[in-house]
Design a protein around this motif. Structure first.
Motif, PDB file in Angstrom:
ATOM      1  N   HIS A 119       0.824  -1.210   0.000  1.00 58.20           N
ATOM      2  CA  HIS A 119       0.000   0.000   0.000  1.00 58.20           C
ATOM      3  C   HIS A 119       0.854   1.254   0.000  1.00 58.20           C
ATOM      4  N   THR A 120       1.917   1.261   0.782  1.00 58.65           N
ATOM      5  CA  THR A 120       2.804   2.415   0.843  1.00 58.65           C
ATOM      6  C   THR A 120       3.452   2.667  -0.509  1.00 58.65           C
ATOM      7  N   HIS A 121       3.768   1.614  -1.229  1.00 60.07           N
ATOM      8  CA  HIS A 121       4.375   1.731  -2.551  1.00 60.07           C
ATOM      9  C   HIS A 121       3.426   2.436  -3.514  1.00 60.07           C
ATOM     10  N   ALA A 125       3.812   6.079  -5.450  1.00 61.96           N
ATOM     11  CA  ALA A 125       3.583   6.253  -6.875  1.00 61.96           C
ATOM     12  C   ALA A 125       2.572   7.363  -7.124  1.00 61.96           C
ATOM     13  N   ALA A 126       1.526   7.416  -6.305  1.00 61.44           N
ATOM     14  CA  ALA A 126       0.515   8.464  -6.438  1.00 61.44           C
ATOM     15  C   ALA A 126       1.124   9.845  -6.219  1.00 61.44           C
ATOM     16  N   GLN A 128       3.179  15.048  -8.605  1.00 62.25           N
ATOM     17  CA  GLN A 128       4.271  16.007  -8.789  1.00 62.25           C
ATOM     18  C   GLN A 128       4.611  16.246 -10.257  1.00 62.25           C
ATOM     19  N   ALA A 129       4.129  15.392 -11.151  1.00 61.72           N
ATOM     20  CA  ALA A 129       4.496  15.498 -12.560  1.00 61.72           C
ATOM     21  C   ALA A 129       3.822  16.701 -13.214  1.00 61.72           C
ATOM     22  N   ARG A 130       4.583  17.425 -13.994  1.00 63.97           N
ATOM     23  CA  ARG A 130       4.042  18.551 -14.752  1.00 63.97           C
ATOM     24  C   ARG A 130       3.491  18.085 -16.097  1.00 63.97           C
ATOM     25  N   HIS A 131       4.195  17.144 -16.718  1.00 61.02           N
ATOM     26  CA  HIS A 131       3.801  16.628 -18.027  1.00 61.02           C
ATOM     27  C   HIS A 131       3.723  15.103 -17.979  1.00 61.02           C
ATOM     28  N   LEU A 132       2.956  14.541 -18.898  1.00 64.66           N
ATOM     29  CA  LEU A 132       2.724  13.098 -18.914  1.00 64.66           C
ATOM     30  C   LEU A 132       2.969  12.530 -20.304  1.00 64.66           C
ATOM     31  N   ILE A 133       3.711  11.419 -20.350  1.00 68.09           N
ATOM     32  CA  ILE A 133       3.810  10.588 -21.550  1.00 68.09           C
ATOM     33  C   ILE A 133       3.167   9.254 -21.203  1.00 68.09           C
ATOM     34  N   ALA A 134       2.087   8.911 -21.887  1.00 61.90           N
ATOM     35  CA  ALA A 134       1.341   7.696 -21.579  1.00 61.90           C
ATOM     36  C   ALA A 134       1.463   6.686 -22.712  1.00 61.90           C
ATOM     37  N   ASP A 135       1.701   5.446 -22.349  1.00 63.92           N
ATOM     38  CA  ASP A 135       1.639   4.346 -23.300  1.00 63.92           C
ATOM     39  C   ASP A 135       0.179   4.114 -23.683  1.00 63.92           C
ATOM     40  N   LEU A 136      -0.042   3.402 -24.771  1.00 63.36           N
ATOM     41  CA  LEU A 136      -1.416   3.176 -25.251  1.00 63.36           C
ATOM     42  C   LEU A 136      -1.903   1.767 -24.920  1.00 63.36           C
ATOM     43  N   ASP A 137      -1.450   0.767 -25.697  1.00 62.30           N
ATOM     44  CA  ASP A 137      -1.939  -0.602 -25.531  1.00 62.30           C
ATOM     45  C   ASP A 137      -1.480  -1.189 -24.203  1.00 62.30           C
ATOM     46  N   LEU A 177      -4.142   3.228  -9.076  1.00 70.99           N
ATOM     47  CA  LEU A 177      -3.211   4.344  -8.942  1.00 70.99           C
ATOM     48  C   LEU A 177      -3.968   5.658  -8.758  1.00 70.99           C
ATOM     49  N   LEU A 178      -5.032   5.847  -9.539  1.00 68.04           N
ATOM     50  CA  LEU A 178      -5.798   7.082  -9.447  1.00 68.04           C
ATOM     51  C   LEU A 178      -6.584   7.165  -8.141  1.00 68.04           C
ATOM     52  N   ARG A 179      -7.050   6.018  -7.642  1.00 65.40           N
ATOM     53  CA  ARG A 179      -7.725   6.023  -6.332  1.00 65.40           C
ATOM     54  C   ARG A 179      -6.757   6.441  -5.241  1.00 65.40           C
ATOM     55  N   ALA A 180      -5.527   5.933  -5.307  1.00 64.79           N
ATOM     56  CA  ALA A 180      -4.518   6.315  -4.319  1.00 64.79           C
ATOM     57  C   ALA A 180      -4.206   7.801  -4.425  1.00 64.79           C
ATOM     58  N   ARG A 181      -4.178   8.305  -5.655  1.00 71.44           N
ATOM     59  CA  ARG A 181      -3.941   9.738  -5.860  1.00 71.44           C
ATOM     60  C   ARG A 181      -5.090  10.551  -5.267  1.00 71.44           C
ATOM     61  N   ALA A 182      -6.331  10.139  -5.488  1.00 67.78           N
ATOM     62  CA  ALA A 182      -7.484  10.862  -4.945  1.00 67.78           C
ATOM     63  C   ALA A 182      -7.477  10.840  -3.421  1.00 67.78           C
ATOM     64  N   ALA A 183      -7.122   9.696  -2.834  1.00 65.97           N
ATOM     65  CA  ALA A 183      -7.061   9.591  -1.378  1.00 65.97           C
ATOM     66  C   ALA A 183      -5.978  10.507  -0.819  1.00 65.97           C
ATOM     67  N   SER A 184      -4.861  10.608  -1.523  1.00 67.43           N
ATOM     68  CA  SER A 184      -3.773  11.468  -1.086  1.00 67.43           C
ATOM     69  C   SER A 184      -4.200  12.935  -1.126  1.00 67.43           C
ATOM     70  N   VAL A 185      -4.931  13.316  -2.189  1.00 64.85           N
ATOM     71  CA  VAL A 185      -5.415  14.691  -2.315  1.00 64.85           C
ATOM     72  C   VAL A 185      -6.386  15.012  -1.188  1.00 64.85           C
ATOM     73  N   ALA A 186      -7.291  14.050  -0.902  1.00 66.14           N
ATOM     74  CA  ALA A 186      -8.272  14.266   0.164  1.00 66.14           C
ATOM     75  C   ALA A 186      -7.590  14.426   1.519  1.00 66.14           C
ATOM     76  N   LEU A 187      -6.572  13.596   1.770  1.00 70.10           N
ATOM     77  CA  LEU A 187      -5.849  13.671   3.037  1.00 70.10           C
ATOM     78  C   LEU A 187      -5.100  15.000   3.162  1.00 70.10           C
ATOM     79  N   GLU A 188      -4.505  15.425   2.058  1.00 67.19           N
ATOM     80  CA  GLU A 188      -3.774  16.692   2.059  1.00 67.19           C
ATOM     81  C   GLU A 188      -4.721  17.863   2.304  1.00 67.19           C
ATOM     82  N   ARG A 189      -5.903  17.811   1.652  1.00 61.56           N
ATOM     83  CA  ARG A 189      -6.887  18.875   1.842  1.00 61.56           C
ATOM     84  C   ARG A 189      -7.350  18.926   3.293  1.00 61.56           C
ATOM     85  N   LYS A 190      -7.583  17.758   3.882  1.00 63.81           N
ATOM     86  CA  LYS A 190      -8.019  17.695   5.277  1.00 63.81           C
ATOM     87  C   LYS A 190      -6.943  18.272   6.197  1.00 63.81           C
ATOM     88  N   HIS A 191      -5.690  17.968   5.882  1.00 64.21           N
ATOM     89  CA  HIS A 191      -4.584  18.486   6.694  1.00 64.21           C
ATOM     90  C   HIS A 191      -4.519  20.008   6.612  1.00 64.21           C
TER      91      HIS A 191
END
Length: 286
Positions: free
Chosen positions: A11-13, A17-18, A23-32, A258-272
């Protein structure tokens, strides 16, 4: 880098990652395998692209379609992506040939769409006396075409390959054969190794992605599913990379996780932050 990690289920890992995603400004995403599986969008794909808006490109070893064709295909899946945001191995191979060998005689073993693109770009396509063989994912590849390619290589043509992937993920855990499978047959029949392989993990697609973004490696994150192409290629250019899926060392089991972990991190940060603000308000009132 992420492909060396051994704790993808931790979970910590995933939280780490989230944070890297945040922290990323730009994204390069793979497709398939990362955003889609054949004609199915991966859960979380639309959300990821929406988060980065005009700060992402899709970089794919796809050698069957043009960017316009991929954009139309993605639109049918509900993913609205402009062609200029799509960097493909097939089109970049054509660009490489036009740039480095503008008047060369080229025997194409590729899809009809890629051949039309090569012709419209000014390539000289031939069936005999080729200086180069351009090998992509040819849906009509057969023994007759293998015979033609092998003999053109035997007489001295150089082999340029769009990408070396043996397969890519399909729906329900299936595998879809790729250009590398055809390459294995060509090498076995001709005894000739590729002169150049354009796609990931080579640098050209990533470099083109950075150019279109106007971005530096230090501010750009790669998200993919393949350690041998996405992660290795990113590492060679100093790009951070997150892997999603079942590959060894993956940072998250799915893009959605990954996105759920990111959303949880944002919520925790906002609460803080809200807690700090309330504490400051009480201190001022007192």
């Amino acid at each position: 880098m992420s492909f060396e990690s051994t704790s993808s289920g931790n979970h910590t890992h995933i939280e780490t990652a989230a944070e890297r995603l945040a922290q990323a400004r730009h994204l390069i995403a793979d497709l398939d395998g990362t955003l889609i599986r054949e004609d199915e969008p991966v859960p979380g794909a639309a959300e990821l692209l929406a988060q980065f808006r005009d700060r992402y490109v899709i970089v794919s070893n796809n050698s069957t379609h043009t960017a316009g064709g991929v954009a139309r295909r993605l639109a049918r899946m509900g993913l609205k992506v402009a062609p200029k945001r799509i960097v493909l191995a097939g089109e970049e191979t054509v660009a490489f040939m036009n740039r480095e060998h503008p008047h060369a005689r080229i025997l194409p073993m590729a899809s009809a769409a890629l051949q039309r693109h090569a012709l419209s770009s000014g390539c000289m396509l031939v069936r005999t006396d080729a200086e180069f063989v351009l090998l992509g994912l040819d849906p009509h590849f057969n023994s007759a075409r293998l015979d033609l390619v092998a003999n053109q290589l035997h007489r001295g043509a150089r082999l340029v390959v769009t990408n070396g992937d043996d397969n890519h993920p399909g729906p329900g855990g299936s595998l879809v054969p790729e250009t590398g499978a055809l390459l294995a047959a060509v090498v076995a029949a001709s005894g000739v190794q590729p002169w150049r392989v354009i796609g990931k993990p080579g640098p050209l697609l990533f470099e083109e992605g950075l150019r279109r973004l106007g971005a530096a490696p230090a501010t750009t994150l790669v998200i993919g599913d393949n350690p041998a192409t996405d992660a290795l290629g990113a590492a060679r250019l100093g790009l951070d990379c997150l892997l999603v899926g079942a590959a060894p060392g993956a940072d998250a089991p799915t893009l959605a996780a990954l996105l759920r972990a990111r959303a949880a991190s944002v919520a925790l940060e906002r609460k803080h932050v809200e807690g700090l603000a309330q504490g400051l308000h009480r201190a001022v009132v007192v």
